[in-house]
Write an enzyme that holds these catalytic residues in place. Structure first.
Site, PDB file in Angstrom:
ATOM      1  N   LYS A  97       0.869  -1.174   0.000  1.00  0.00           N
ATOM      2  CA  LYS A  97       0.000   0.000   0.000  1.00  0.00           C
ATOM      3  C   LYS A  97       0.907   1.225   0.000  1.00  0.00           C
ATOM      4  O   LYS A  97       1.605   1.487   0.986  1.00  0.00           O
ATOM      5  CB  LYS A  97      -0.907   0.008   1.233  1.00  0.00           C
ATOM      6  CG  LYS A  97      -1.757   1.271   1.327  1.00  0.00           C
ATOM      7  CD  LYS A  97      -2.576   1.314   2.588  1.00  0.00           C
ATOM      8  CE  LYS A  97      -3.195   2.710   2.762  1.00  0.00           C
ATOM      9  NZ  LYS A  97      -3.951   2.829   4.012  1.00  0.00           N
ATOM     10  N   ALA A 138      -9.953   5.198   3.935  1.00  0.00           N
ATOM     11  CA  ALA A 138      -9.836   6.339   4.854  1.00  0.00           C
ATOM     12  C   ALA A 138     -11.123   7.149   4.987  1.00  0.00           C
ATOM     13  O   ALA A 138     -11.801   7.434   3.992  1.00  0.00           O
ATOM     14  CB  ALA A 138      -8.707   7.291   4.467  1.00  0.00           C
ATOM     15  N   ASN A 192     -10.050   1.173   9.295  1.00  0.00           N
ATOM     16  CA  ASN A 192      -9.181   0.973  10.454  1.00  0.00           C
ATOM     17  C   ASN A 192      -9.753   1.675  11.686  1.00  0.00           C
ATOM     18  O   ASN A 192     -10.286   1.058  12.596  1.00  0.00           O
ATOM     19  CB  ASN A 192      -7.763   1.434  10.150  1.00  0.00           C
ATOM     20  CG  ASN A 192      -6.751   1.032  11.221  1.00  0.00           C
ATOM     21  OD1 ASN A 192      -5.568   1.018  10.972  1.00  0.00           O
ATOM     22  ND2 ASN A 192      -7.154   0.670  12.422  1.00  0.00           N
TER      23      ASN A 192
END
Lengths: 259, 67
Positions: A98, A185, A207
């Site tokens: 990533k 995100a 996350n």
């Protein structure tokens, strides 16, 4: 079956989970298991003999069916990201990387020029390159052309929980892309993940929304279900929108109506 | 003794120390770390024979949590 295809890899789960910000490793591992994620991100950090619990390689590798996707977090230039990718591949044994290059810690927005250059080099070297980018359709196309395995535009700023603030641009990227588009995100809630999937994203990466929730394993499972539902809805095909009402019940021949 | 820079801090070692000796000193079995010496990755099969020199810059890296 409906698989996510990334290079030569296929995944039945379309939820990618990050491993940062969890209160401890045990909770993180429980969340990974509950999420069903088969691809999880990790970051390179210096070994610290006083914090051996930070080393996640062994516990994550012990989870069956989990592939590691290292990120280049901490890199502020393309050259640093390329170097980090080489080191990460030594450890992970997989070619996933990533690419994450954000020089300004205030907003963590990805540097498009350094990202493009790093991706161009790494794709040529055979990496499965997954770049974290702003929701820029032009950059996304250029990254596809240099051989990236996917593009990962942000929904909103990292860790902000502002959701799909870039939805219009994401739609443009999805429409034009021939490689998987993965929202990375900014997501806060499972409903946002479902919406991203309904829009046609191939996967979502989450996350903070899981890690800082009150019950990370439960939230991980909720995201998993939302991603699966959103994908199913996308494949089933959403009904067209209409600016006026269209009746679902017959409006004629009602009781007592004149014949 | 020689002095190397290990993860940004000074570390003294006996002359002729290999990377595996350094790993023993810091308490790592070496299975879950990547080693970089003067910007070059040192593969696991070279760690017993790669001798560290005075002023070498050594980075030992692990996978930690990240998104």
């Amino acid at each position: 079956m409906d698989f996510l295809q990334l290079g030569s890899y296929t995944f039945s789960s379309r939820l990618i989970l990050g491993t940062g910000k969890f209160s401890n490793t045990t909770v993180m591992l429980e969340a990974v298991k509950a999420s069903g994620a088969q691809l999880v991100t990790v970051a390179l950090r210096r070994f610290n003999r006083d914090q051996l619990a930070d080393d996640l390689f062994s516990p994550l590798k012990a989870l069956p069916g989990v592939t590691l996707m290292p990120n280049t977090s901490g890199a502020s230039t393309g050259a640093e990201a390329v170097r980090a990718a080489h080191i990460a591949r030594e450890l992970s044994g997989s070619s996933f990387i990533k690419v994450e290059i954000h020089p300004n810690p205030q907003h963590l927005m990805p540097d498009p020029i350094e990202t493009y250059e790093a991706c161009r080099i790494l794709a040529r070297e055979g990496f499965l390159v997954m770049p974290y980018i702003s929701a820029d359709p032009v950059l996304a196309k250029r990254l596809e052309e240099v051989g990236c395995a996917s593009v990962m535009p942000l929904g909103s700023a990292i860790g902000s929980g502002q959701g799909l603030a870039t939805a219009e641009m994401l739609n443009l990227i999805i429409r034009e892309s021939n490689i998987p588009v993965i929202v990375d995100a900014g997501l806060r809630s499972p409903s946002e993940a479902a919406l991203a999937m309904e829009m046609g994203c191939a996967a979502v990466l989450v996350n903070s929304a899981v890690a800082v929730s009150e019950n990370p394993p439960e939230m991980a499972e909720a995201f998993s279900e939302a991603v699966a539902a959103g994908r199913k809805a996308f494949k089933a095909g959403l009904m067209p929108k209409s600016s006026s009402a269209i009746a679902t019940s017959p409006l004629t021949a009602f009781l007592g109506a004149n014949p | 003794m020689i002095t190397i820079e290990l993860n940004g801090k000074q570390q003294t070692l006996p002359p002729g120390s290999a990377i595996n000796d350094l790993l023993s000193i810091i308490g790592s079995d070496g299975n879950t770390v990547a080693i970089v010496v003067n910007d070059r990755i040192i593969r696991p099969d070279k760690r017993s024979t790669h001798l560290l020199q005075d002023a070498d810059r050594v980075e030992i890296l692990v996978f930690a949590g990240g998104g």
